[in-house]
Design a protein around this motif. Structure first.
Motif, PDB file in Angstrom:
ATOM      1  N   MET A   1     -26.605 -34.292 -62.202  1.00 44.10           N
ATOM      2  CA  MET A   1     -25.980 -35.481 -62.750  1.00 44.10           C
ATOM      3  C   MET A   1     -26.878 -36.688 -62.442  1.00 44.10           C
ATOM      4  N   LYS A   2     -27.873 -36.894 -63.279  1.00 42.42           N
ATOM      5  CA  LYS A   2     -28.890 -37.903 -63.022  1.00 42.42           C
ATOM      6  C   LYS A   2     -28.517 -39.259 -63.622  1.00 42.42           C
ATOM      7  N   ILE A   3     -28.968 -40.296 -62.935  1.00 45.51           N
ATOM      8  CA  ILE A   3     -28.676 -41.661 -63.379  1.00 45.51           C
ATOM      9  C   ILE A   3     -29.531 -41.994 -64.600  1.00 45.51           C
ATOM     10  N   LYS A   4     -28.850 -42.336 -65.658  1.00 48.51           N
ATOM     11  CA  LYS A   4     -29.510 -42.591 -66.936  1.00 48.51           C
ATOM     12  C   LYS A   4     -29.647 -44.087 -67.218  1.00 48.51           C
ATOM     13  N   LYS A   5     -28.621 -44.847 -66.902  1.00 47.22           N
ATOM     14  CA  LYS A   5     -28.617 -46.276 -67.207  1.00 47.22           C
ATOM     15  C   LYS A   5     -27.529 -46.958 -66.383  1.00 47.22           C
ATOM     16  N   ILE A   6     -27.770 -48.229 -66.038  1.00 48.07           N
ATOM     17  CA  ILE A   6     -26.749 -49.022 -65.354  1.00 48.07           C
ATOM     18  C   ILE A   6     -26.539 -50.319 -66.134  1.00 48.07           C
TER      19      ILE A   6
ATOM     20  N   GLY B   1     -17.127 -62.455 -62.262  1.00 50.27           N
ATOM     21  CA  GLY B   1     -17.739 -61.326 -61.566  1.00 50.27           C
ATOM     22  C   GLY B   1     -18.389 -60.349 -62.511  1.00 50.27           C
ATOM     23  N   ILE B   2     -18.826 -59.244 -61.945  1.00 53.06           N
ATOM     24  CA  ILE B   2     -19.613 -58.265 -62.692  1.00 53.06           C
ATOM     25  C   ILE B   2     -18.973 -56.880 -62.592  1.00 53.06           C
ATOM     26  N   ILE B   3     -18.761 -56.262 -63.750  1.00 54.20           N
ATOM     27  CA  ILE B   3     -18.329 -54.870 -63.800  1.00 54.20           C
ATOM     28  C   ILE B   3     -19.579 -54.001 -64.018  1.00 54.20           C
ATOM     29  N   ILE B   4     -19.679 -52.985 -63.191  1.00 48.19           N
ATOM     30  CA  ILE B   4     -20.824 -52.069 -63.261  1.00 48.19           C
ATOM     31  C   ILE B   4     -20.418 -50.792 -63.975  1.00 48.19           C
ATOM     32  N   LYS B   5     -21.266 -50.353 -64.893  1.00 49.58           N
ATOM     33  CA  LYS B   5     -21.110 -49.038 -65.513  1.00 49.58           C
ATOM     34  C   LYS B   5     -22.385 -48.238 -65.265  1.00 49.58           C
ATOM     35  N   LEU B   6     -22.225 -47.131 -64.552  1.00 50.22           N
ATOM     36  CA  LEU B   6     -23.352 -46.267 -64.215  1.00 50.22           C
ATOM     37  C   LEU B   6     -23.276 -45.001 -65.063  1.00 50.22           C
ATOM     38  N   TYR B   7     -24.201 -44.890 -66.008  1.00 47.80           N
ATOM     39  CA  TYR B   7     -24.207 -43.764 -66.944  1.00 47.80           C
ATOM     40  C   TYR B   7     -25.068 -42.634 -66.380  1.00 47.80           C
ATOM     41  N   THR B   8     -24.582 -41.402 -66.541  1.00 52.45           N
ATOM     42  CA  THR B   8     -25.340 -40.226 -66.110  1.00 52.45           C
ATOM     43  C   THR B   8     -25.731 -39.395 -67.329  1.00 52.45           C
ATOM     44  N   ASP B   9     -26.548 -38.387 -67.094  1.00 52.42           N
ATOM     45  CA  ASP B   9     -26.975 -37.528 -68.213  1.00 52.42           C
ATOM     46  C   ASP B   9     -25.896 -36.509 -68.590  1.00 52.42           C
ATOM     47  N   THR B  10     -24.759 -36.568 -67.915  1.00 48.81           N
ATOM     48  CA  THR B  10     -23.570 -35.856 -68.380  1.00 48.81           C
ATOM     49  C   THR B  10     -22.720 -36.903 -69.106  1.00 48.81           C
ATOM     50  N   ASP B  11     -21.481 -36.602 -69.395  1.00 48.49           N
ATOM     51  CA  ASP B  11     -20.628 -37.599 -70.051  1.00 48.49           C
ATOM     52  C   ASP B  11     -19.856 -38.444 -69.029  1.00 48.49           C
ATOM     53  N   ILE B  12     -20.230 -38.329 -67.753  1.00 51.69           N
ATOM     54  CA  ILE B  12     -19.553 -39.081 -66.693  1.00 51.69           C
ATOM     55  C   ILE B  12     -20.157 -40.468 -66.564  1.00 51.69           C
ATOM     56  N   VAL B  13     -19.276 -41.468 -66.523  1.00 54.61           N
ATOM     57  CA  VAL B  13     -19.674 -42.863 -66.311  1.00 54.61           C
ATOM     58  C   VAL B  13     -18.945 -43.375 -65.077  1.00 54.61           C
TER      59      VAL B  13
END
Length: 353
Positions: A1-6, A31-43
């Motif tokens: 589950m690799k980090i693809k984009k933030i 403030g800031i909401i963070i979305k961390l995208y992985t190479d699966t469909d998990i965010v």
């Protein structure tokens, strides 16, 4: 589950009314909401709430730092957690930015494992009582807010003080005179007093059954804080003075406080919060987990941390309650009758945006 984009998404919400504390007035959350995208469909979802006064951050600095961190951790597996933290640690300070990313990592890990963050930490409790805060305001407004909050089920009021010690004592005394002693009161001076006035206030409110006084003097005056603790009949909690394990150890050496307030945005995330709580426990100090102004994303992260950490005996996780609007559409923390709960059947933070 690799980090693809933030992604770092700027969110602004107005407060229901201006919020006054000893260090200033705020009428909106930014403030800031963070979305961390992985190479699966998990965010993974996280939140970074800046405070120029406490962490030295702004929404703009957080966005810039998140971009720098993204370059350092892009392509790493989310399970390479130690490497991720090591690389984030090469950037000095910016604790809220780091907390936002780390919260998103925990959310992603929980979603992958099918577990809520609280269970990943080691579920100790299923709910936690939270204080509900009253800002600095005239006596009549203070009484009106106390009546409303108690009527809504609050069991603990946190009253902000620190601008005018005589007015502060009067406000607290009037609350007890009108509404009695069937609920708890804790007070927070947000660094507003001199050592002399802090000791004076503590003695004057001793008979009002106050749980503790939080950060009565300047954050960098640990010796002054120790002097207050030595002469106070009320337990003293350090907040702005404690950002890191090093700060905690220094406070312990000076016997500066009875308790500490841990905030994810202040210490850099969930793991550091857990570590602070464990070390404090070994030192005989109880902990509270607090918050900045945060949406239910950040408050959910704080609540999970509290549920999964034995030595977090107190909570002040109400920063979402005075915001107009809610970015969380499903799940997340629920505050009812003075208790914060989380649906522990949902993985990660349990928040859907």
């Amino acid at each position: 589950m690799k980090i693809k984009k933030i992604e770092a998404l700027h969110v602004e919400l107005e407060r229901k009314k201006p919020f006054v504390i000893a260090t200033g007035t705020s009428d909106r959350y930014s403030g800031i909401i963070i979305k961390l995208y992985t190479d699966t469909d998990i965010v993974g979802i996280g939140e970074a709430s800046p405070s120029r006064v406490v962490t030295g951050e702004t929404p703009e600095t957080i966005i810039a730092v998140v971009r720098e961190i993204e370059k350092k951790i892009h392509g790493l597996d989310v399970y390479e957690y130690e490497i991720i933290l090591e690389r984030m640690g090469t950037i000095h300070g910016n604790s809220a930015a780091k907390a936002g990313i780390e919260i998103a990592l925990f959310d992603a890990l929980g979603k992958e494992a099918g577990l809520p963050v609280a269970k990943m930490l080691g579920l100790y409790r299923k709910s936690i009582a939270t204080s509900i805060t009253i800002g600095i305001e005239p006596v009549e407004d203070t009484l009106a807010d106390a009546e409303r909050l108690l009527g809504e089920g609050a069991k603990i009021l946190k009253v902000k003080i620190g601008l005018d010690w005589k007015e502060d004592v009067l406000r607290l005394r009037k609350i007890r005179e009108k509404y009695g002693y069937n609920f708890k009161i804790r007070v927070d001076a947000n660094q507003g007093y001199t050592v002399k006035n802090a000791i004076k206030v503590c003695r004057l409110i001793e008979d009002l059954d106050i749980e503790f006084i939080e950060q009565p003097v300047k954050w960098n005056d640990l010796r002054g804080l120790a002097e207050v603790r030595k002469n106070s009949p009320i337990p003293v909690m350090a907040d702005e003075s404690i950002h890191s394990v090093q700060d905690l150890l220094r406070a312990g050496e000076l016997n500066a406080c009875d308790m500490i307030n841990i905030k994810l945005m202040k210490c850099g995330g969930i793991r550091e919060a857990w570590l602070l709580a464990r070390i404090a426990e070994e030192s005989g100090m109880q902990c509270m987990i607090g918050c900045m102004s945060e949406t239910r994303v950040g408050i959910s992260a704080g609540t999970h941390t509290a549920l999964g950490t034995k030595n977090i005996a107190y909570a002040d996780l109400d920063g979402h309650l005075d915001l107009n609007g809610d970015i969380v559409k499903e799940g997340g923390v629920v505050t009812k009758n003075g208790e914060n709960t989380i649906d522990l059947s949902l993985p990660g933070l349990g928040c859907k945006l």
